[in-house]
Scaffold this motif. Sequence first.
Motif, PDB file in Angstrom:
ATOM      1  N   LYS A   8      77.092   2.582  28.339  1.00 56.20           N
ATOM      2  CA  LYS A   8      76.775   2.304  29.981  1.00 56.20           C
ATOM      3  C   LYS A   8      77.760   2.355  30.841  1.00 56.20           C
ATOM      4  O   LYS A   8      77.288   2.807  31.815  1.00 56.20           O
ATOM      5  CB  LYS A   8      75.694   1.707  29.777  1.00 56.20           C
ATOM      6  N   GLU A   9      78.578   1.282  30.678  1.00 56.07           N
ATOM      7  CA  GLU A   9      79.748   0.752  31.803  1.00 56.07           C
ATOM      8  C   GLU A   9      80.379   2.664  32.001  1.00 56.07           C
ATOM      9  O   GLU A   9      80.590   2.741  32.807  1.00 56.07           O
ATOM     10  CB  GLU A   9      80.150  -0.295  31.323  1.00 56.07           C
ATOM     11  N   GLU A  15      80.240   8.285  37.013  1.00 55.06           N
ATOM     12  CA  GLU A  15      79.279   9.025  37.339  1.00 55.06           C
ATOM     13  C   GLU A  15      78.692  10.573  36.318  1.00 55.06           C
ATOM     14  O   GLU A  15      78.532  11.043  36.731  1.00 55.06           O
ATOM     15  CB  GLU A  15      80.174   9.435  38.456  1.00 55.06           C
ATOM     16  N   CYS A  16      78.694   9.765  35.049  1.00 57.40           N
ATOM     17  CA  CYS A  16      77.607  10.667  34.581  1.00 57.40           C
ATOM     18  C   CYS A  16      76.681  10.069  33.723  1.00 57.40           C
ATOM     19  O   CYS A  16      77.398   8.893  33.226  1.00 57.40           O
ATOM     20  CB  CYS A  16      78.649  11.531  33.289  1.00 57.40           C
ATOM     21  N   SER A  17      75.730  10.601  32.760  1.00 60.71           N
ATOM     22  CA  SER A  17      74.893  10.111  31.553  1.00 60.71           C
ATOM     23  C   SER A  17      75.436   9.597  30.620  1.00 60.71           C
ATOM     24  O   SER A  17      76.429   9.623  30.276  1.00 60.71           O
ATOM     25  CB  SER A  17      74.123  11.588  31.184  1.00 60.71           C
ATOM     26  N   ILE A  57      90.807   5.051  36.319  1.00 59.18           N
ATOM     27  CA  ILE A  57      90.264   3.889  36.781  1.00 59.18           C
ATOM     28  C   ILE A  57      90.472   2.200  37.393  1.00 59.18           C
ATOM     29  O   ILE A  57      91.147   2.020  35.864  1.00 59.18           O
ATOM     30  CB  ILE A  57      88.334   3.833  36.716  1.00 59.18           C
ATOM     31  N   GLU A  58      90.964   1.737  38.370  1.00 59.06           N
ATOM     32  CA  GLU A  58      90.976   0.724  38.201  1.00 59.06           C
ATOM     33  C   GLU A  58      90.415   0.153  37.675  1.00 59.06           C
ATOM     34  O   GLU A  58      88.736  -0.079  38.377  1.00 59.06           O
ATOM     35  CB  GLU A  58      91.456   0.277  39.853  1.00 59.06           C
ATOM     36  N   ARG A  59      90.513  -1.925  36.881  1.00 56.09           N
ATOM     37  CA  ARG A  59      89.782  -2.776  36.642  1.00 56.09           C
ATOM     38  C   ARG A  59      88.856  -3.013  38.145  1.00 56.09           C
ATOM     39  O   ARG A  59      89.445  -3.149  38.589  1.00 56.09           O
ATOM     40  CB  ARG A  59      90.634  -3.566  36.421  1.00 56.09           C
ATOM     41  N   GLY A  65      76.540  -2.413  38.449  1.00 57.94           N
ATOM     42  CA  GLY A  65      76.451  -0.787  37.510  1.00 57.94           C
ATOM     43  C   GLY A  65      76.657   0.287  38.965  1.00 57.94           C
ATOM     44  O   GLY A  65      76.146   1.039  38.561  1.00 57.94           O
ATOM     45  N   HIS A  66      77.726  -0.031  39.715  1.00 62.01           N
ATOM     46  CA  HIS A  66      78.058   0.773  40.625  1.00 62.01           C
ATOM     47  C   HIS A  66      79.723   0.650  40.525  1.00 62.01           C
ATOM     48  O   HIS A  66      80.022   0.152  40.430  1.00 62.01           O
ATOM     49  CB  HIS A  66      77.580   0.100  41.857  1.00 62.01           C
TER      50      HIS A  66
END
Length: 70
Positions: A8-9, A15-17, A57-59, A65-66
């Motif tokens: 999920k994360e 930004e995908c399923s 991607i940066e921590r 959830g966004h």
Amino acid sequence: MGERMTVKEAAALLECSQETIRLGLIANVYKFGYAVKTSSKYTYVIMRNKFYEETGIERGDWIGGHNQKN
């Protein structure tokens, strides 16, 4: 072994399923994790450090959830 990330994360950050993440792990598309089939279901393993390293991607970009980069 390092800290794990949920499907999920990872999906939220990319930004995908969640299904896209699962299928990518099964097909060995992603280098940040893998899927293991046990009897009739899969277990998904995503290593947090490897995820950030591979995606760039940066921590801290994922808050509540966004994805905060967009």
